[in-house]
Enzyme design. Structure first.
Site, short mmCIF file in Angstrom:
data_model
loop_
_atom_site.label_atom_id
_atom_site.label_comp_id
_atom_site.label_asym_id
_atom_site.label_seq_id
_atom_site.Cartn_x
_atom_site.Cartn_y
_atom_site.Cartn_z
N LYS A 357 0.82 -1.20 0.00
CA LYS A 357 0.00 0.00 0.00
C LYS A 357 0.86 1.26 0.00
O LYS A 357 0.38 2.35 -0.29
CB LYS A 357 -0.91 0.00 1.23
N ARG A 358 2.12 1.12 0.38
CA ARG A 358 2.98 2.29 0.47
C ARG A 358 3.46 2.76 -0.90
O ARG A 358 4.09 3.80 -1.02
CB ARG A 358 4.18 1.98 1.38
#
Length: 592
Positions: A357-358
């Site tokens: 998700k980063r």
């Protein structure tokens, strides 16, 4: 010494034993019971930041399943862990769904969400955070006082009456769906916190849960001991007498409420995507259900709300698969029918690694900033692990088409790799669909892009009819709305002094280019007139080629360079006809 109070482990299996399938000396408990109710699903995100592709796919599959079977789709915000809350998350999520046409919230409803989040932020600022500044003693007092207050305000309603409801009416919606029902309704768990404590206390009364008075330091010590022994940590506590428990409650000693796991049991789960799975309970921890600050954990809140909302199918990411055994046990403990579960495969990077998700290119906001079409993004995300039922190989699908074909049985068990090139291709296809179905609407999407590179007066001078002609002519070459900037040459001559234009000239220009283009300019001037179109352009090109004894391949590359400053685009004669014969002749004279 860690201090707890619990009932014997066998008490926690009494209810389950009546429905157990015996296998040797081990009890086995099965999921996958048939349900006849109308399909009702929920997307249940935590408001911890931006919506990412994985979350969008989960929401989309839930929506498609509901629409496929004439069911209902609910958005339920699971905000019971306020330490991870990111301000504005819920409002952004709902706005994303509205942009994608997955929900049809009104501006008034979105404003209601904004006001709620603003109030949360003010509360958080006033105490310096949700729970970090609360001492253990204060937490204990809050829990015991909260229980007393909760019992006093039940308005005479018995918990058992609530537990028997499968109508969904017991859940308190932030606002209902468009028809006043559950479809499209939005729920926020923290708006009805009292019910979770009541259900946790019911499990205490039945002997399926116990109070744990361990401090966080004591638990950390136990985990560290487990690491040193290279053993999987399982919380397994000692027991306190009723007198000892009463004394700790009287002293407002903080505690959590944990569920009891029958260590000798096996939970069988029939997953709609992953298939049959067996969970051995001797590897399952006694899960915390109610934290010491009175807030429920995901496991209790999710099961309670799924029951109260009469959810028939729980479709979520496979990272939640280890939780299934705990959730199925809770359904048995309460005596409720469990929904069907489907766990979706992971999304993967091109190298096969798990998507993070980063990474910027996983957030929905990133794709919106890239001006990806909402229809294309839904189409792309839907195909990340799902195959349409139609056997014609068609991949360019609208949301209604995808909903009409969606079946969980066609969701892959293995991970799906992201492919940005595939998204761009789909985006171009959806631009073409929109152009064919509603060019006016597409023009409205393109105008803001053109205004970034074309003066407003130049757009107004040409008129809306001309703008529509440009859109219809060049859309087949576009992949993103952003690409329409490249068509600025339809409104003013290209800048041939840029580095890109200079390099293009070196590539396009031949020994006979000057004389050939000069001949064409003269022929175009001869054809100039208010009614000159593509036929006149083709005639002028033919005469110029004949005069110079050249072929089309000698002409079109340098011609496109002088007219547009680009190497690709719509067919040259069509482009020239739209620009106008006189304008083309003027550009050739200027460029030569």
């Amino acid at each position: 010494m860690w201090r707890v109070c619990r009932m014997p482990r066998m008490a926690a299996t009494g209810l389950l034993q009546r429905t157990a399938v015996v296998s040797g000396s081990k009890r086995r408990y099965c999921s996958g019971e048939g349900r006849e109710e109308r399909v009702r699903v929920r997307y249940a995100p935590s408001p911890t930041g931006e919506l990412h592709l994985g979350g969008l796919r989960t929401a989309l599959y839930n929506l498609m399943l509901a629409k496929r079977h004439g069911g209902e789709f609910i958005l339920r915000v699971e905000d019971t862990d306020r330490t991870r809350y990111v301000a504005g998350s819920i409002g952004r999520l709902v706005r994303h769904f509205k942009w994608l046409k997955m929900m049809s919230c009104t501006e008034e409803e979105i404003s209601l969400i904004d006001r709620m989040e603003e109030e949360w932020q003010r509360e958080s600022d006033s105490v310096g955070g949700v729970s970090d500044t609360v001492t253990d003693e204060e937490k204990g007092k809050k829990v015991t006082e909260g229980k007393r207050d909760n019992r006093e305000c039940e308005e005479g309603e018995k918990a058992s009456e609530r537990h028997g409801s499968d109508s969904g009416e017991e859940a308190k919606a932030l606002f209902k769906g468009r028809d006043g029902g559950m479809d499209g309704a939005v729920f926020v768990q923290s708006r009805d916190m009292g019910k979770y404590r009541r259900y946790a206390e019911e499990l205490l009364d039945k002997g399926y849960a116990y109070r744990c008075f361990c401090t966080s330091e004591e638990l950390a010590t136990l985990r560290e001991k487990g690491k040193k022994k290279h053993a999987h940590f399982l919380y397994d506590d000692g027991a306190l007498t009723e007198e000892q428990v009463a004394a700790r409650l009287e002293a407002a000693t903080p505690f959590t409420i944990r569920m009891k796991i029958p260590r000798t049991a096996e939970v069988l789960h029939d997953d709609l995507v992953k298939g049959s799975i067996a969970f051995q309970c001797n590897t399952v921890d006694d899960q915390v259900l109610l934290k010491s600050d009175g807030w429920p954990t995901y496991h209790l809140a999710s099961v309670v709300d799924d029951h109260l909302m009469a959810v028939t199918h729980v479709v979520r990411g496979e990272e939640w698969l280890p939780s299934v055994s705990k959730h199925l046990l809770l359904y048995r403990y309460f005596g409720w029918k469990a929904p069907r579960f489907a766990h979706l495969p992971l999304l993967l990077n091109k190298n096969g690694s798990k998507l993070s998700k980063r990474q910027n290119d996983t957030s929905l906001q990133f794709y919106r900033e890239q001006r990806v079409e909402p229809e294309a993004l839904l189409n792309y995300v839907a195909l990340l692990g799902w195959s349409p039922t139609a056997d014609n190989g068609k991949e360019v699908l609208t949301l209604p088409e995808m909903c009409s074909q969606f079946e969980l049985e066609r969701v892959s068990k293995s991970g799906a790799m992201l492919n940005f090139d595939k998204l761009l291709w789909l985006n171009g296809q959806h631009l073409r669909l929109q152009c064919a179905n509603d060019a006016e609407a597409l023009l409205e999407r393109v105008l803001p892009v053109w205004r970034e590179v074309v003066p407003e007066d130049a757009l107004e001078k040409r008129g809306r009819g001309y703008l529509l002609q440009v859109v219809r002519l060049i859309t087949s070459r576009m992949q993103r709305v952003e690409d329409y900037k490249k068509a600025a040459y339809f409104f003013s001559p290209p800048d041939l002094s840029t580095d890109a234009a200079v390099q293009l000239r070196k590539k396009a220009w031949k020994d006979n280019s000057y004389s050939l283009l000069l001949a064409l300019a003269e022929e175009l001037e001869a054809e100039a007139g208010p009614n000159a179109g593509e036929q006149e352009v083709q005639a002028a090109i033919g005469r110029a080629l004949a005069r110079e004894g050249a072929k089309q391949r000698d002409l079109f590359m340098p011609l496109r360079y002088l007219l547009t400053g680009t190497s690709v685009g719509a067919a040259v004669p069509e482009t020239m006809a739209l620009l106008g014969v006189a304008e083309c002749a003027a550009r050739l004279r200027s460029g030569l």
